[in-house]
Design an enzyme around this catalytic site. Structure first.
Site: not given
Length: 178
Positions: A47, A52, A102-103, A144-145, A148
């Site tokens: 994701g 991000q 997480c990225l 999660h996304e 963000h």
């Protein structure tokens, strides 16, 4: 298109609430989506949200690999889904915990409680409405996304900070409790 650099925890763009997209067909938004797809594939994540990649707009994308599909969902997973201006509705009070990475927080994982069942809606990349119900990992990645887009990172959702660790160490020394 292009692989974009991923913002890391501490950068102010990750603390902003994303602005809604007025017209998904705008060339700038379509370029952002194409670049996000390339960036997600390059990063080997599941994701990605626009903040991000340093763009505070309400665009996110995700997919669910077949191995992570919940019972009752298609065995081949959930295909890459672009969600613009998303909304989430929690469907019941059941909350489950699981490990997340997480990225934007490379090398770390934390045990995060999330709603097990949700409904989400928004627009796809063509501007068509999309609405789905999701459970388990599918619901987790969407939440999660979505976080963000609200300026929230997963450690803020954690209830036990002793369950935050380096991925490499957690693999070598699995926690006693999940």
């Amino acid at each position: 298109m292009a692989i974009r650099k991923i913002a890391r925890m501490g950068h102010p763009v990750l603390r902003q609430v994303a602005e809604p997209v007025v017209d998904p067909a705008e060339p700038e938004i379509q370029r952002l989506i194409a670049d996000m797809k390339d960036t997600l594939a390059d990063a080997e994540g599941v994701g990605l949200a626009a903040p991000q990649v340093y763009v505070a707009r309400a665009v996110m994308m995700f997919f669910v690999p077949p191995a992570r599909t919940a019972s009752g969902e298609a065995d081949d997973g959930v295909p890459l889904t672009v969600l613009i201006n998303p909304e989430i509705e929690v469907l019941d009070d059941e909350v489950v915990g699981d490990w997340e990475g997480c990225l934007s927080i490379p090398g770390l994982q934390g045990y995060v409680p999330r709603a097990r069942r949700i409904r989400y809606r928004g627009l796809d990349e063509t501007g068509a409405p999309i609405e789905r119900e999701a459970t388990d990992f599918h619901a987790r990645v969407v939440q999660h996304e979505y976080d963000h887009l609200q300026g929230i990172l997963y450690p803020e959702r954690m209830t036990d900070m002793t369950r935050l660790g380096f991925t490499e160490e957690l693999r070598r020394h699995p926690p006693d409790h999940d």
